[in-house]
Every structure is written in C-alpha cells, then in structure tokens.
Design an enzyme around this catalytic site. Structure first.
Site, PDB file in Angstrom:
ATOM      1  N   GLY A  50       0.438  -1.350   0.161  1.00 57.37           N
ATOM      2  CA  GLY A  50       0.169  -0.459   0.035  1.00 57.37           C
ATOM      3  C   GLY A  50       1.078   1.429   0.118  1.00 57.37           C
ATOM      4  CB  THR A  54       5.770  -3.990   1.681  1.00 55.65           C
ATOM      5  OG1 THR A  54       6.094  -2.973   1.039  1.00 55.65           O
ATOM      6  CG2 THR A  54       5.424  -5.191   0.643  1.00 55.65           C
ATOM      7  CG  ASP A 170     -11.035   3.197   5.692  1.00 58.48           C
ATOM      8  OD1 ASP A 170     -11.915   3.465   4.770  1.00 58.48           O
ATOM      9  OD2 ASP A 170      -9.606   2.698   5.041  1.00 58.48           O
TER      10      ASP A 170
END
Length: 338
Positions: A50, A54, A170
């Site tokens: 991302g 990692t 989120d």
C-alpha cells in the site's frame, strides 16, 4: 622540574580508560536452528503493498505458525494506530464479535541505517470481499453469502462500538477479509515460492519483489474486519473529514458532529458505485431534514438556506445519524434472520 612532573601525573590520570580486549577465540557458536530475537520471523513471500506499508507472509519460528508481517515505510508514525490495536484486545473475548476483528499478535521495530521500520504481526487472511467480487463473473454475492457476511460484520461492529468504544471510519469491501480455514493454501504458497520464486528487480541496489496471490481455498472461514489505521474514539466529539470520499455519510459531508453511526452508513452503501454520491443518496432517501442542514458547516455548498438542492440534478429518509439503527439492532433485522 618537579612542577612539570606533577602536571604530567595529573594529565595522565584524566586520560580515557584503556579499552577491554575481548577474546577472538573460543567463541560460542549458536546453532543455525536456534532463533535469536531478531530472527523469530522468516519471510516467505510478498502478499501486497500500500502507500505506507508492504505485507509479507512469514513463518513464526517460535510459535510454529504462519503470520503476516505488515512492514511500514521508514519513520512512519503509527503510534495512534498501534494504540487502537491495544484497545481492540481490551474488550470481552466472550463477545461474539471478538472473533470477527483482526487484531495484532505482536508489534516490533526493525532498525536500519536509513530509519526504523515499524512492523505489525497478524494472523494470515485470505483476500477481501472486494477481491471476491472481482473473481465472481457477475460481481455480485448470493443472498445467502450476503446475509452471512453482513451478520458477521455487524457482530464485529457491535464489539468495536460497545466493547472498545471505537469508530472504524473506513469500512469498505477491501477491509473485510476472509479468515483462512483451509491451511493448505499457506503450504502451497510456500511450496510455490520454493519451486518458482516470485520475480524481482534491483532498484538503487535494493530488491523489489512481485506479489503472489493465495490459491482459492476449498472452504471460506469467518468474515473479519481489518485495517484500523483510521479508527478513532467514539465517545469524543469530532467533525473532521473521515471515511472514503465516495462513501461519506451525510453528517461527515456536511461537517456536523459524527460518531458510531458513520460505520453503519458505510456498511449500507458498500454496493453503491463511486460518482455523485450525495445526489445518489438523495435519490434513495429524499432531501435531508432542514435542522440537520442548519447544523452543517458545508451545507451551503450543496443546499439553499431553505433546504433546496443547488446542483443541476433531478432528485426523485434516514438522514439523521441518531435515526440510524445500531449494529446490535440490525442483527435482529427480519431479513438477516429469515
């Protein structure tokens, strides 16, 4: 002459102590199979990456199990996120949602000359609901799978909201993972790396690895809510921007105070495609209540003072967060239990 000797004697007394000479022979050699502190985890292969980290599959040589290592970029400040993971372990393990939250097994630091890397250790998970939708040619879940998944996510949210006093903020299909019940896919991943290592390249003297995907399991495990990097306390007043842009709840878009109900909103709009989300929401629910618009700091960007939609969009009511059901209440919904 005597004065010079006294000065020299004092100067010698102030000099550094001589270094200790350690032996260079008869050293004890540690067996390769014995694990030292920094060697507890053995990397198997890269699972993904991302913007700030990692993720790797690894073997916990001390715990005799597979784990994932989420290694953050250098000097990334993750103290708030790690504090959240501590809170996730403080709720009751008897709560049925406890098993549907992805927790931290360990947190440690990897030191390097260029800066430290924080590392989060977790149980391995299969792919996300988003990946599962992409693998499905119809890009849709069956009704039974949808009911099962929603039930488990509402259990996770009830645990998060009531036991941990946290708001995820989120929730999206990429952050809902499938627990690995079929452990053979971990072994097959390892064997694949042994027989055909993942491609890699060297950039500035450092190797960059390609990711490898898990095989499709014979059976799926539990749905697990993950990625708490944006989680916040739910018992504190706040009105800052939060949530994925296209899935923002009305109270966040209008900058009124928000809390736990924003997570319920996110679950409800998981299937809505990105686009003119506020207009789509009005198409489903109708215009928002005037009193809510009057509380919003950004309401004037979208609505007139008497509550009329400003944009040139034709609009064909659960707007207030206090009108939204809680996760516990939604678990009793007749459709989920039908």
């Amino acid at each position: 002459m005597a004065n010079i000797m006294r000065w020299a004697t004092k100067a010698l007394r102030k000099s550094h102590s001589p270094p200790i000479i350690f032996p260079t022979s008869c050293l004890q050699t540690v067996r390769p199979s014995e694990v030292l502190e920094e060697e507890r985890y053995q990397i198997i292969g890269k699972l993904g990456f991302g913007t700030t980290s990692t993720v790797w599959l690894a073997r916990d040589l001390e715990g005799h199990r597979y784990v994932t290592l989420k290694i953050y970029t250098r000097n990334e400040d993750n103290q708030e996120e790690f504090q959240v993971y501590k809170q996730l372990n403080q709720g009751s393990s008897w709560h049925p949602g406890h098993a549907h939250i992805r927790k931290a097994l360990d947190i440690f630091t990897i030191s390097s000359s260029g800066g430290d890397h924080l590392c989060l250790v977790q149980n391995p998970m299969w792919e996300s609901f988003g990946d599962l939708l992409c693998r499905n040619p119809n890009h849709r879940f069956t009704e039974d799978l949808l009911k099962s998944g929603l039930t488990q996510i509402f259990l996770a949210l009830d645990y998060l909201h009531t036991e941990c006093k946290l708001v995820h903020t989120d929730i999206k299909s990429d952050n809902i993972l499938q627990e690995i019940e079929d452990k053979s896919i971990l072994e097959s991943f390892t064997q694949a790396e042994l027989k055909s290592p993942s491609p890699r390249k060297i950039v500035n003297g450092l190797p960059i690895y390609a990711s490898r995907r898990f095989d499709l399991p014979e059976a799926f495990g539990r749905a697990v809510l993950s990625d708490f990097g944006s989680a916040v306390r739910g018992d504190e007043r706040r009105n800052h921007d939060a949530q994925p842009n296209v899935y923002r709840s009305p109270e966040v878009m209008l900058k009124t105070d928000w809390s736990y109900p924003v997570d319920i909103w996110n679950v409800g709009v998981l299937g809505i495609r990105p686009g003119r989300i506020l207009a789509e929401v009005m198409g489903f629910l109708g215009p928002p209540p005037l009193d809510m618009l009057q509380r919003g700091k950004r309401s004037h960007e979208f609505f007139t003072s008497d509550g009329k939609w400003k944009q040139d969009i034709e609009i064909p009511a659960e707007w207030r967060p206090e009108d939204r059901k809680t996760a516990k209440e939604l678990l009793q919904d007749p459709w989920l239990n039908g």
